[in-house]
Design a protein around this motif. Sequence first.
Motif, mmCIF file in Angstrom:
data_model
loop_
_atom_site.group_PDB
_atom_site.id
_atom_site.type_symbol
_atom_site.label_atom_id
_atom_site.label_comp_id
_atom_site.label_asym_id
_atom_site.label_seq_id
_atom_site.Cartn_x
_atom_site.Cartn_y
_atom_site.Cartn_z
ATOM 1 N N ASP A 204 0.759 -1.108 -0.040
ATOM 2 C CA ASP A 204 -0.113 -0.066 0.022
ATOM 3 C C ASP A 204 0.894 1.230 -0.073
ATOM 4 N N VAL A 205 1.924 1.332 1.023
ATOM 5 C CA VAL A 205 2.824 2.456 0.955
ATOM 6 C C VAL A 205 3.871 2.375 0.116
ATOM 7 N N LYS A 206 3.902 1.588 -1.072
ATOM 8 C CA LYS A 206 4.946 1.301 -2.162
ATOM 9 C C LYS A 206 6.314 1.229 -1.363
ATOM 10 N N LYS A 207 6.447 0.246 -0.596
ATOM 11 C CA LYS A 207 7.620 -0.337 0.130
ATOM 12 C C LYS A 207 7.481 -1.716 -0.109
ATOM 13 N N THR B 111 14.723 -1.004 14.894
ATOM 14 C CA THR B 111 13.464 -1.375 14.127
ATOM 15 C C THR B 111 12.223 -0.479 13.936
ATOM 16 N N SER B 112 12.047 0.239 13.106
ATOM 17 C CA SER B 112 11.059 0.988 12.907
ATOM 18 C C SER B 112 9.721 0.844 12.597
ATOM 19 N N PHE B 113 8.339 0.833 13.022
ATOM 20 C CA PHE B 113 7.253 0.394 12.828
ATOM 21 C C PHE B 113 6.370 1.553 12.735
ATOM 22 N N ILE B 114 5.304 1.303 11.742
ATOM 23 C CA ILE B 114 4.239 2.429 11.786
ATOM 24 C C ILE B 114 3.014 1.750 11.894
ATOM 25 N N PHE B 115 2.161 2.113 12.584
ATOM 26 C CA PHE B 115 0.672 1.552 12.908
ATOM 27 C C PHE B 115 -0.165 2.586 12.313
ATOM 28 N N GLY B 116 -1.606 2.046 12.031
ATOM 29 C CA GLY B 116 -2.431 3.013 11.243
ATOM 30 C C GLY B 116 -2.459 2.733 9.781
ATOM 31 N N MET B 117 -1.733 1.657 9.426
ATOM 32 C CA MET B 117 -1.594 1.716 7.787
ATOM 33 C C MET B 117 -3.014 0.985 7.516
ATOM 34 N N ASP B 118 -3.291 0.918 6.356
ATOM 35 C CA ASP B 118 -4.859 0.778 5.832
ATOM 36 C C ASP B 118 -5.153 -0.694 6.151
ATOM 37 N N ASN B 119 -4.098 -1.623 6.212
ATOM 38 C CA ASN B 119 -4.491 -2.806 6.440
ATOM 39 C C ASN B 119 -4.393 -3.357 7.763
ATOM 40 N N ASP B 120 -4.135 -2.332 8.782
ATOM 41 C CA ASP B 120 -3.744 -2.548 10.262
ATOM 42 C C ASP B 120 -5.094 -2.652 11.018
ATOM 43 N N THR B 121 -5.468 -3.685 11.730
ATOM 44 C CA THR B 121 -6.759 -3.891 12.258
ATOM 45 C C THR B 121 -6.123 -3.997 13.762
ATOM 46 N N PRO B 122 -7.172 -3.890 14.935
ATOM 47 C CA PRO B 122 -6.775 -3.893 16.451
ATOM 48 C C PRO B 122 -6.085 -5.293 16.609
ATOM 49 N N GLY B 123 -4.797 -5.063 17.571
ATOM 50 C CA GLY B 123 -4.029 -6.315 17.769
ATOM 51 C C GLY B 123 -2.870 -6.251 16.938
ATOM 52 N N VAL B 124 -2.748 -5.132 16.041
ATOM 53 C CA VAL B 124 -1.394 -5.116 15.450
ATOM 54 C C VAL B 124 -0.230 -4.878 16.122
ATOM 55 N N ALA B 125 -0.242 -4.212 17.356
ATOM 56 C CA ALA B 125 0.713 -4.170 18.099
ATOM 57 C C ALA B 125 1.112 -5.639 18.609
ATOM 58 N N ASP B 126 0.215 -6.393 19.073
ATOM 59 C CA ASP B 126 0.538 -7.648 19.714
ATOM 60 C C ASP B 126 1.272 -8.792 18.616
#
Length: 517
Positions: A317-320, A344-359
């Motif tokens: 989605d983010v062209k990566k 290690t850098s992570f981004i949450f709130g992306m379009d395919n993220d759902t609750p629980g992505v952190a865990d």
Amino acid sequence: MRILLYNPDNGVTRNFMPHLWMFLLQALTPPEHDVVLIDGNAQPMDEAGIVRFVREQNIGLVGIGAMTRMIAKAYRMADAIRSAGVPVVMGGPHVTEEADEALGRSGGPRHADAVALGEADETWPKIVEDATRGQLKDLYAPVDAFGQSKKPSLQEYPTIPWDKINLNQFNLIPKLAKRALARIGEGWGTFRIIPMESGRGCPYGCEFCTVTGFFGDSIRFRTNESVVNELLLLKARAKSELGQIAVFFIDDNFAINIKRTKSLLRDIIAAGAQVNWVAQISANLLRDEELVDLISASGGKWVFIGMESIDPANLADVKKGFNKPGEYAAVLDRLAQRNVFAITSFIFGMDNDTPGVADRTLKEIRTWPPGLPIFGLLTPLPATPLYKRLEVAGRLTRTKHWLEFLPFTMAHTPLKMSIDEAHNEVRRGWSRSYSPEAIEAAVDSLNHKPLGYRINIFIARLCFRGIYFPQLGRFAWLKTIVENRRTIFKLVRQGLTSGLSAAVRPAVPQPAPEQPH
Ligand code: B12
Ligand code: SF4
């Protein structure tokens, strides 16, 4: 003329490292002018403070640089300085994309007398000349003889006089401890992290990133010789003041041209110019074993990897899509085997993220060698393809989010969860990774490594914790230290035990302990 170059703090986190643009523009200023630097991260200042400084120091021109995150503060400081009758020039990624905003041409107040668009290496001397004559123009753009946009070559890179610059404000060792620490080992009276660039530009064009638009997709490099000489200058300075220096190669992708990176690292080794260094390298380029060997042998200690997500759909989605989550573990193992660790850098709130992505992400992280995970939210920075996509889709909730900067707060609605849920995921990521228990577990998992490594990761974790949890004042630090007392006691006990066993050890050759390269 006396010129002040100022970079504001963001009031939330304190950068561990000064900003390169200030040193670079200082080095590029015609010699008849005197340039003073203030980094708000090292010397926090408010509007009244900067006006007082400008008056007392008889400053005739102020240059302010800021990322989007600090722009609201930058505008407030600029307004105060201009009210005191001193002209302000602004530059950097934000005003390059939002020049009309800075110049008051988009309905708001004017904050700057002039804006330097893009890379200012070649326009800065001209700006200073115009300011001296009181004839600043609104805009300065780097163009060639035909008026075409131009990216400066880095082949003729200025010498930053690291041996002479006053670096007092950038010493990370507390004043009280300076004298005592100067006597330890080769000396720890000063410790500075110095930004250095070996090249500019990144062709990858990830959707959320400013870099490809700003620096262009043409990659430019300094000569190996110029980088090596700068390292040698820094190394000599640290030695002369019984201190330590580490370098952050701020290139967006330090290994974007692997052949050239290897040649630079070989030259650093050959010249004995190794210092401890950190760099940003994308995971796909760390498949190369020889490169990782050279990273380690040339002083590389930490590599910042923009992993962003463990979900390939998000990455696409983010062209990566060049990031392959399936190979993250192998990449990190390859580094750790050579005592190089990863941020290690992570981004949450992306379009395919759902609750629980952190865990889900944390579960994956726990299978990797310990490093420094950081978590952020997908942020539509001005003029990025992401900003445009969300604007067209009507998904921006705060179109000018930077004017009311709120840390770790979304400015658009994610597709598969709410804004609040995304905020919770980031909070969970940070609290699970930086709780005293998590820090203890990370340090314990390195029990097979020398004590120095465990101390290194412990201190780094405490510092990184401050990116999310307020940790600006002495009290906040004290509280953090008390909370982490178990790990501190363990490290001290191990230090004392190994010191004692070294003292009673017979004078026969011992097997060499694992040493940092
Ligand atoms: C090093 C770095 C950091 C360091 C901190 C900065 C430091 N101490 O150096 C760290 C790792 C802490 C960091 C953190 C973040 N960063 Co950062 N960082 C960079 C990086 C890789 C290099 C900066 C640099 O030194 N560049 C080299 C110099 C020479 O370029 P420059 O700063 O642009 O300066 C040139 C021109 O802009 C201009 N100029 C700049 N200022 C001024 C001022 C005047 C008066 C004039 C005339 C000209 C001028 O002249 C210079 C010479 O040509 C850039 C990417 C990049 N390649 O620039 C991202 C970048 C600046 N960061 C970015 C971001 C988003 C962040 C974070 C918000 C990430 C996050 N989500 O947490 C955080 C926020 C930090 C904070 N304090 O709040 C974005 C900013 C985009 C934007 N619109 O603001 C960038 C562009 C990367 C990206 N992916 O898009 N970052
Ligand atoms: S690889 Fe890094 S620097 Fe290059 S476009 Fe992607 S996020 Fe930006």
